[in-house]
Design a protein around this motif. Structure first.
Motif, PDB file in Angstrom:
ATOM      1  N   GLN A 206      28.346   7.742  47.297  1.00 18.13           N
ATOM      2  CA  GLN A 206      27.142   7.023  47.742  1.00 18.13           C
ATOM      3  C   GLN A 206      25.921   7.485  46.933  1.00 18.13           C
ATOM      4  OE1 GLN A 206      26.278   7.870  51.850  1.00 18.13           O
ATOM      5  NE2 GLN A 206      24.549   6.444  51.937  1.00 18.13           N
TER       6      GLN A 206
ATOM      7  N   ASP B  96      20.855  16.713  48.438  1.00 17.04           N
ATOM      8  CA  ASP B  96      21.429  16.113  49.652  1.00 17.04           C
ATOM      9  C   ASP B  96      22.268  17.190  50.370  1.00 17.04           C
ATOM     10  OD1 ASP B  96      22.046  14.137  51.455  1.00 17.04           O
ATOM     11  OD2 ASP B  96      23.501  13.095  50.178  1.00 17.04           O
TER      12      ASP B  96
ATOM     13  N   ASP C 278      26.270  17.260  49.911  1.00 14.09           N
ATOM     14  CA  ASP C 278      27.117  16.882  51.054  1.00 14.09           C
ATOM     15  C   ASP C 278      28.557  16.813  50.553  1.00 14.09           C
ATOM     16  OD1 ASP C 278      28.506  15.808  53.128  1.00 14.09           O
ATOM     17  OD2 ASP C 278      27.221  14.054  53.413  1.00 14.09           O
TER      18      ASP C 278
ATOM     19  N   THR D  18      20.743  10.471  52.481  1.00 17.35           N
ATOM     20  CA  THR D  18      21.186  10.007  51.166  1.00 17.35           C
ATOM     21  C   THR D  18      20.388   8.782  50.726  1.00 17.35           C
ATOM     22  OG1 THR D  18      23.363  10.838  51.783  1.00 17.35           O
ATOM     23  CG2 THR D  18      23.265   9.411  49.857  1.00 17.35           C
TER      24      THR D  18
ATOM     25  N   ARG E 128      32.375  15.040  53.009  1.00 12.48           N
ATOM     26  CA  ARG E 128      33.259  13.896  52.794  1.00 12.48           C
ATOM     27  C   ARG E 128      33.040  13.353  51.373  1.00 12.48           C
ATOM     28  NH1 ARG E 128      30.209   9.141  54.018  1.00 12.48           N
ATOM     29  NH2 ARG E 128      28.093   9.868  54.339  1.00 12.48           N
TER      30      ARG E 128
HETATM   31 MG   LIG Z   1      24.501  11.301  53.395  1.00 14.91          MG
END
Ligand SMILES: [Mg+2]
Ligand SMILES: Nc1nc2c(ncn2[C@@H]2O[C@H](COP(=O)(O)OP(=O)(O)OP(=O)(O)O)[C@@H](O)[C@H]2O)c(=O)[nH]1
Length: 368
Positions: free
Chosen positions: A214, A257, A205, A182, A208
């Motif tokens: 993020q 990602d 991703d 990331t 989570r």
């Molecule tokens: Mg990541």
């Protein structure tokens, strides 16, 4: 007497009050002239304050300089020179070649590759009758550069080259959790935008919720569009949507990602090959699949790296956290054992701390 005392007190009160008024007047005498080219504090009356030249001016952000291998590889350098330090100091003795091999292994170069390097250096030293310590070190350096030369380290956005239809190029990022996927995408979003490319980030991703958060923060920093799904959503569909969105906006490139972990490793590898397939279902073409490896894991990271390389067709490695890692030798192992070039190197956590790999600069920084 009492009268005189009262007069004295009254006089003191009057003096004090006029002092306060005077101070207020002095402050009220300051006017900020916002129409001036450089906003200035204009003085009124006898106030003698120096006008700050740019009290209201926007601070001009200096572009941060790119880090260099020499600056950031001090840990790897000191560990390698620690291992190699004494090897040639007494000229060539019966133990020299074994010690060299051992030093290279301890520098995380890997047993097989260390033996090959030692044998090549020994053969050259014997053929040219080289015994001087400095020249022997130069032979080791040349051998390392030689092993890292001849790889194509460019990052492609050429969809035609990759056999795709016109549409956005996709760079897919894979690797174990915490490797730096990331962060690398965040740094690249800034770099590619500065080069004039239009981007879309895909928050693939979905393992989570914080992962998408993020990536969103990085997207905001470079002002690029991001496509995210709900927590637990199918990563392939997020990447598919991001490609569609990029196509609709005529964007050049999607940075996708992915999660570094799922419930089991087998599932993760299956999931990633599905993401790769689905990324090309619409208008997109995967022109780079970049395996992100944490340099601090050294040899231990290699078996996992091999699993990723088997699951998806890896076109290059991003080696992160080389700053502060003692395990610079991992670069040589990646090239010899994965057969894939290191294309980018992470030298810190900042937005500018991503550099292209250069073998000569890297080897020089390891030794000098
Ligand atoms: Mg990541
Ligand atoms: N020193 C240093 N830290 C880095 C570098 N790259 C990433 N990091 C740090 O490594 C940590 C993990 O990075 P992430 O980008 O979240 O890793 P990830 O691969 O996305 O991890 P998951 O999302 O859990 O799979 C963060 O604290 C980053 O700031 C680097 O080149 N140098």
């Amino acid at each position: 007497m009492l009268f005189a005392f009262i007069i004295a007190i009254a006089a003191l009160v009057i003096i004090g009050a006029s002092f306060v008024v005077l101070r207020r007047d002095r402050n009220e005498g300051l006017v900020i002239d916002r129409d001036a080219d450089t906003p200035q504090i204009v003085e009124i009356g006898d106030v003698d304050l120096e006008a700050p030249a740019s009290a209201e001016a926007e601070p001009v952000a200096e572009p941060e300089p790119k880090p260099t291998f020499r600056d950031r590889l001090s840990t790897a350098r000191s560990s390698l020179s620690g291992f190699l330090g004494g090897v040639f100091s007494g000229g060539i003795t019966g133990d020299t070649w074994e010690s060299l091999e051992e030093a290279l292994i301890r520098a995380d170069i890997g047993v097989g590759t260390s033996t090959e390097i030692m044998e090549a250096v020994k053969a050259k030293a014997e053929a040219d009758e080289i015994t001087e310590s400095e020249l022997l070190v130069s032979l080791v350096k040349a051998e390392l550069v030689d092993r890292l030369t001849g790889f194509d380290r460019s990052l492609s956005t050429d969809v035609g080259d990759a056999g795709g239809e016109p549409g956005p190029a996709v760079w897919l990022f894979v690797g174990v959790n915490g490797a730096g996927k990331t962060t690398t995408i965040g740094k690249l979003a800034s770099r590619e935008t500065a080069k004039g490319k239009s981007l879309v980030l895909a928050a693939g991703d979905t393992f989570r919720a914080a992962a998408a958060e993020q990536l969103t923060m990085w997207a905001e920093r470079s002002d690029v569009h991001i496509v995210r799904g709900a927590e637990g959503a199918d990563p392939s569909s997020v990447v598919f949507d991001a490609v569609e969105s990029a196509n609709a906006r005529n964007a050049d490139l999607v940075l996708a990602d992915t999660a570094g972990r799922l419930q089991t490793k087998t599932n993760l590898m299956e999931e990633l090959s599905k993401v790769r397939r689905v990324a090309e279902k619409g208008a997109g073409t995967v022109t780079e699949t970049l395996l992100v490896i944490d340099a601090t894991t050294g040899q231990n990271g290699m078996s996992q790296a091999k699993q990723f390389a088997e699951a998806v067709d890896v076109t290059g490695v991003v080696l992160t956290k080389l700053d502060g890692s003692a395990k610079g030798g991992i670069v040589v192992v990646i090239h010899s054992e994965l057969g894939v070039p290191v294309k980018l190197v992470g030298l810190g956590e900042g937005i500018n701390d991503l550099v292209e790999f250069d073998e000569s600069e890297f080897v020089d920084a390891l030794f000098d």
